[in-house]
Design an enzyme around this catalytic site. Structure first.
Site, PDB file in Angstrom:
ATOM      1  N   HIS A  21       2.772   3.225  -9.135  1.00 59.71           N
ATOM      2  CA  HIS A  21       2.595   1.777  -9.304  1.00 59.71           C
ATOM      3  C   HIS A  21       3.833   1.153  -9.965  1.00 59.71           C
ATOM      4  CE1 HIS A  21      -1.352   2.044  -7.743  1.00 59.71           C
ATOM      5  NE2 HIS A  21      -1.878   2.662  -8.779  1.00 59.71           N
ATOM      6  N   GLU A  77     -12.033  -4.981  -5.428  1.00 61.79           N
ATOM      7  CA  GLU A  77     -12.551  -3.614  -5.285  1.00 61.79           C
ATOM      8  C   GLU A  77     -11.809  -2.621  -6.184  1.00 61.79           C
ATOM      9  OE1 GLU A  77     -11.784  -5.542  -2.554  1.00 61.79           O
ATOM     10  OE2 GLU A  77     -13.782  -5.857  -1.714  1.00 61.79           O
ATOM     11  N   ASN A  78     -10.568  -2.967  -6.581  1.00 62.98           N
ATOM     12  CA  ASN A  78      -9.766  -2.020  -7.373  1.00 62.98           C
ATOM     13  C   ASN A  78     -10.364  -1.724  -8.752  1.00 62.98           C
ATOM     14  OD1 ASN A  78      -6.522  -3.133  -6.089  1.00 62.98           O
ATOM     15  ND2 ASN A  78      -7.850  -1.502  -5.363  1.00 62.98           N
ATOM     16  N   SER A  80      -7.090  -5.910  -6.009  1.00 63.49           N
ATOM     17  CA  SER A  80      -8.237  -6.480  -5.294  1.00 63.49           C
ATOM     18  C   SER A  80      -9.494  -6.426  -6.169  1.00 63.49           C
ATOM     19  CB  SER A  80      -8.485  -5.703  -3.992  1.00 63.49           C
ATOM     20  OG  SER A  80      -9.092  -4.466  -4.278  1.00 63.49           O
ATOM     21  N   ASP A 124       0.839  -1.206   0.000  1.00 64.31           N
ATOM     22  CA  ASP A 124       0.000   0.000   0.000  1.00 64.31           C
ATOM     23  C   ASP A 124       0.873   1.255   0.000  1.00 64.31           C
ATOM     24  OD1 ASP A 124      -2.282   1.489   0.047  1.00 64.31           O
ATOM     25  OD2 ASP A 124      -2.839   1.024   2.111  1.00 64.31           O
ATOM     26  N   GLY A 125       0.354   2.309  -0.626  1.00 60.93           N
ATOM     27  CA  GLY A 125       1.033   3.610  -0.557  1.00 60.93           C
ATOM     28  C   GLY A 125       1.661   4.077  -1.859  1.00 60.93           C
ATOM     29  N   ASN A 126       1.405   3.370  -2.963  1.00 62.76           N
ATOM     30  CA  ASN A 126       1.982   3.797  -4.247  1.00 62.76           C
ATOM     31  C   ASN A 126       1.480   5.190  -4.632  1.00 62.76           C
ATOM     32  OD1 ASN A 126       2.963   1.213  -4.328  1.00 62.76           O
ATOM     33  ND2 ASN A 126       1.665   0.508  -6.009  1.00 62.76           N
ATOM     34  N   GLY A 127       0.180   5.425  -4.417  1.00 66.50           N
ATOM     35  CA  GLY A 127      -0.435   6.713  -4.797  1.00 66.50           C
ATOM     36  C   GLY A 127       0.160   7.856  -3.989  1.00 66.50           C
ATOM     37  N   ARG A 172      -5.296  -2.342   8.603  1.00 67.17           N
ATOM     38  CA  ARG A 172      -6.477  -3.181   8.359  1.00 67.17           C
ATOM     39  C   ARG A 172      -6.135  -4.251   7.327  1.00 67.17           C
ATOM     40  NH1 ARG A 172      -7.737   2.047   6.583  1.00 67.17           N
ATOM     41  NH2 ARG A 172      -7.428   2.222   4.363  1.00 67.17           N
ATOM     42  N   ARG A 225       1.680  -4.965   6.247  1.00 70.70           N
ATOM     43  CA  ARG A 225       0.994  -3.928   5.476  1.00 70.70           C
ATOM     44  C   ARG A 225       1.815  -2.654   5.563  1.00 70.70           C
ATOM     45  NH1 ARG A 225      -5.235  -2.639   4.354  1.00 70.70           N
ATOM     46  NH2 ARG A 225      -4.894  -0.893   2.955  1.00 70.70           N
TER      47      ARG A 225
END
Ligand code: FPP
Length: 237
Positions: free
Chosen positions: A33, A63-64, A61, A16-19, A190, A184
Site C-alpha cells: 500500500h 467493503e474494505n 471502498s 488494484d494489486g498492491n497486495g 470489473r 483498472r
C-alpha cells in the site's frame, strides 16, 4: 506525449494489486500500500502535466472495512502519512484535493488530515484529485436518494422533478464531469461498486500492471488506447 492526442478530461482509476505486488517481493501488504501511495504520487504529477483536469482514485471502498483490522489500521495511517508527505507538492502543482465518500466512519485524526489536505489545496486550479474514501457507488446512490426523498417530504421538490440531472447533482461527484476513461490495474476486469452511475459512457481500460508499478508511462499507454476508441454515445457516426 503526442500533441495530437485527445486528453480525457476526467480519468478515474481503480488502483488494484498492491497486495500481490507485496507478496511477489516477500513483503507485508502494508508495504504494498505504501508503494501504491508512491505510484499515486507519480500518477497525479503525470496526469496534471498531460493536462487531465479531474483524476478520481478509488482508495478505500465501503467493503474494505472487512479486511483484517491490522490492514485497515495501516491504510488509515497511510491516509495521514500521505497527507503529510504530499500536501506541499500538491499545492505547488496546483492540484485541488476533494474527498468523495462517507467521511462519518473515519476517526477524528483521519478527518483532521482530510480537512488539512482539502483546505490547503483549495486554491489549486490545474487539476482536481478526488480521493474516493469509504466510497461505493451503491452507498452513494442510496445517500442521493435519501437526500432527494427528504426534499420531496419537505415540499421543496416534486417527484416528477427527479430527473437524471437532479440525481447527478445529488451524488458526491456533483461538481465533476463524468469520467471519460476508467482504468483498472492488476488484470481484474470489473467495476467493484465504483462510479456505476457516472460510468454510463466511460471507456474502460484494463491493464495487467500492478498498481505500485503504475506511473507516467502506464498512464500514457492508457491514454493512447483511449485515443483508438470511437465514442458514439448511442448515436450513429
Ligand atoms: C487495492 O489493492 C488497493 C487498495 C485497497 C488501497 C489503495 C490504496 C493506495 C493505492 C494507497 C494510497 C492512497 C491513499 C489515499 C491512502 P489490493 O490490496 O486489493 O491488492 P491485491 O488485490 O493484490 O490484494
Amino acid at each position: 506525449m503526442n500533441q495530437e492526442m485527445k486528453i480525457p478530461q476526467h480519468i478515474a482509476i481503480i488502483m488494484d494489486g498492491n497486495g500481490r505486488w507485496a507478496k511477489q517481493r516477500g513483503k507485508d501488504r502494508s508495504e504494498g500500500h505504501f508503494a501504491g501511495m508512491m505510484a499515486l504520487r507519480a500518477t497525479v504529477k503525470a496526469a496534471a502535466e498531460i493536462g487531465v483536469k479531474y483524476l478520481t482514485v478509488y482508495a478505500f471502498s465501503t467493503e474494505n472495512w472487512g479486511r483484517p483490522q491490522a490492514e485497515v489500521d495501516a491504510l488509515m495511517e497511510l491516509v495521514c502519512t500521505g497527507v503529510e508527505m504530499n500536501t506541499p507538492e500538491l499545492c505547488q502543482e496546483g492540484v485541488r484535493v476533494e474527498i468523495i465518500g462517507d467521511r462519518s466512519r473515519f476517526s477524528q485524526k483521519v478527518n483532521d488530515a482530510l480537512d488539512r489536505i482539502t483546505g490547503k489545496t483549495a486554491q489549486g486550479e490545474r487539476m482536481t484529485l478526488a480521493l474516493a474514501l469509504n466510497y461505493s457507488s451503491r452507498s452513494e446512490i442510496t445517500h442521493a436518494m435519501q437526500q432527494l426523498a427528504q426534499k420531496v417530504a419537505n415540499g421543496e421538490l416534486q417527484p416528477q422533478d427527479i430527473d437524471e440531472q437532479a440525481i447527478s447533482q445529488s451524488l458526491y461527484t456533483a461538481s465533476m464531469p463524468d469520467p471519460d476513461l476508467i482504468i483498472r490495474t492488476s488484470g481484474e476486469c470489473r467495476l467493484s461498486n465504483f462510479m456505476m452511475w457516472q460510468a454510463s459512457y466511460s471507456e474502460f481500460y484494463f491493464t495487467d500492471v500492478l498498481w505500485p508499478d503504475f506511473g507516467a508511462e502506464a498512464l500514457e499507454e492508457a491514454i493512447k488506447a483511449y485515443n483508438e476508441r470511437d465514442r458514439r454515445y448511442g448515436l450513429v457516426k
